[in-house]
Scaffold this motif. Structure first.
Motif, short mmCIF file in Angstrom:
data_model
loop_
_atom_site.label_atom_id
_atom_site.label_comp_id
_atom_site.label_asym_id
_atom_site.label_seq_id
_atom_site.Cartn_x
_atom_site.Cartn_y
_atom_site.Cartn_z
N LEU A 1 0.79 -0.85 0.16
CA LEU A 1 -0.20 0.21 -0.10
C LEU A 1 0.87 1.69 0.11
CD1 LEU A 1 -3.32 1.35 0.24
CD2 LEU A 1 -2.36 1.18 2.41
N LEU A 2 1.70 1.50 0.65
CA LEU A 2 3.07 2.25 0.55
C LEU A 2 3.34 2.41 -0.07
CD1 LEU A 2 4.03 2.00 4.63
CD2 LEU A 2 2.64 3.25 3.86
N THR A 3 3.93 1.60 -1.24
CA THR A 3 4.63 1.92 -2.21
C THR A 3 4.22 2.52 -3.50
OG1 THR A 3 4.68 -0.71 -2.49
CG2 THR A 3 6.79 -0.21 -1.83
N LYS A 4 2.24 1.71 -3.48
CA LYS A 4 1.45 1.67 -4.69
C LYS A 4 0.78 3.98 -4.45
CE LYS A 4 -2.96 1.41 -5.93
NZ LYS A 4 -4.61 1.04 -5.33
N VAL B 1 2.50 6.13 -2.22
CA VAL B 1 3.73 7.35 -2.42
C VAL B 1 4.77 6.94 -3.26
CG1 VAL B 1 5.71 8.05 -0.29
CG2 VAL B 1 3.23 7.05 0.35
N TRP B 2 4.62 5.91 -4.08
CA TRP B 2 6.11 5.42 -5.22
C TRP B 2 5.44 5.25 -5.99
CZ3 TRP B 2 7.27 5.37 -0.34
CH2 TRP B 2 9.00 5.96 1.03
N ASP B 3 3.74 5.39 -6.36
CA ASP B 3 3.21 5.51 -7.33
C ASP B 3 3.82 4.00 -8.06
OD1 ASP B 3 1.37 5.96 -8.98
OD2 ASP B 3 2.93 6.76 -10.84
N ASN B 4 3.80 3.17 -7.02
CA ASN B 4 3.87 1.52 -7.79
C ASN B 4 5.36 1.15 -8.50
OD1 ASN B 4 2.85 -0.56 -6.23
ND2 ASN B 4 1.00 0.65 -8.42
N ALA C 1 11.44 0.64 -5.02
CA ALA C 1 10.46 1.39 -3.46
C ALA C 1 10.82 1.02 -2.65
CB ALA C 1 8.66 1.70 -4.39
N ASP C 2 10.20 0.10 -2.30
CA ASP C 2 11.01 -1.19 -1.58
C ASP C 2 12.22 -0.51 -0.76
OD1 ASP C 2 9.68 -3.08 -0.18
OD2 ASP C 2 11.79 -4.20 0.13
N GLU C 3 13.09 -0.78 -1.15
CA GLU C 3 14.21 -0.07 -0.44
C GLU C 3 14.58 1.22 -0.09
OE1 GLU C 3 19.30 0.80 -1.24
OE2 GLU C 3 18.66 -0.44 -1.99
N GLY C 4 13.41 2.27 -0.83
CA GLY C 4 13.23 4.00 -0.67
C GLY C 4 12.58 3.84 0.17
#
Length: 193
Positions: free
Chosen positions: A55-58, A60-63, A67-70
């Motif tokens: 949910l957070l990568t979707k 905040v990082w728009d998938n 994004a996992d490391e960020g």
């Protein structure tokens, strides 16, 4: 995303629109980049609930693919901002996501601060004002002072031509009583017919 300022644990004032986090009455403020502020706001919106990494990568990082490391670095940075060394404020649920354990107050009463102007600044303003007044008075004097009746040689010559020295109404401008032909030998005398 949350737009109104809010308080975390009665200690940290967060202003999402400005991207600022301020601790209590400390003068120091931390500025968060928009992505970090967005992450914090998502955690606040789901306070005391598990927020999955997906949910957070979707959100905040728009998938974004890496994004996992960020996300891991962003949560680490937020923990530093909130002095969460024991990882209780932002709790990690291994392989699943994060839980924010905080007391959130959405209505914040801002303290009213009075601005104190230093005495030196006030004196500087008075000095500049006094100088401007003096400049205005002096320039006004020269602009509006009455003109003196200073007669220039050209004015005297004009008067002698306009006035007839022999009519008795105006005094003669020829005090020496020298005829004009004697002053100017090239001038021709008036011929009477």
């Amino acid at each position: 995303m949350i737009e109104q300022p809010f308080l975390i644990n009665d200690l940290y004032l967060v202003n999402p629109l400005l991207g600022l986090v301020k601790q209590g009455n400390q003068p120091k403020e931390s500025r968060l980049e928009p992505r970090l502020m967005h992450l914090l706001c998502v955690l606040v919106e789901h306070n005391r609930q598990l927020v999955t990494r997906e949910l957070l990568t979707k959100e905040v990082w728009d998938n974004y693919g890496n994004a996992d490391e960020g996300l891991t670095q962003a949560v680490s940075y937020l923990r530093k901002i909130f002095n969460d060394n024991d990882k209780t404020l932002i709790e990690t649920v291994p392989k699943k996501g994060y839980v924010l354990n905080a007391v959130i107050q959405t209505t914040v009463h801002h303290e009213r601060k009075e601005t104190v102007i230093p005495k030196a600044k006030i004196q500087q303003v008075y000095l500049i004002t006094a100088i401007l007044i003096v400049i205005l008075v002096v320039s006004g004097y020269f602009i509006f002072k009455p003109a003196k009746n200073n007669r220039q040689p050209a004015d005297v010559i004009e008067n002698t031509r306009q006035n007839n020295p022999g009519d008795g109404k105006t005094p003669s401008t020829n005090p020496d009583k020298i005829p004009d032909t004697a002053k100017n030998p090239n001038a021709s005398p008036d011929v009477k017919k």
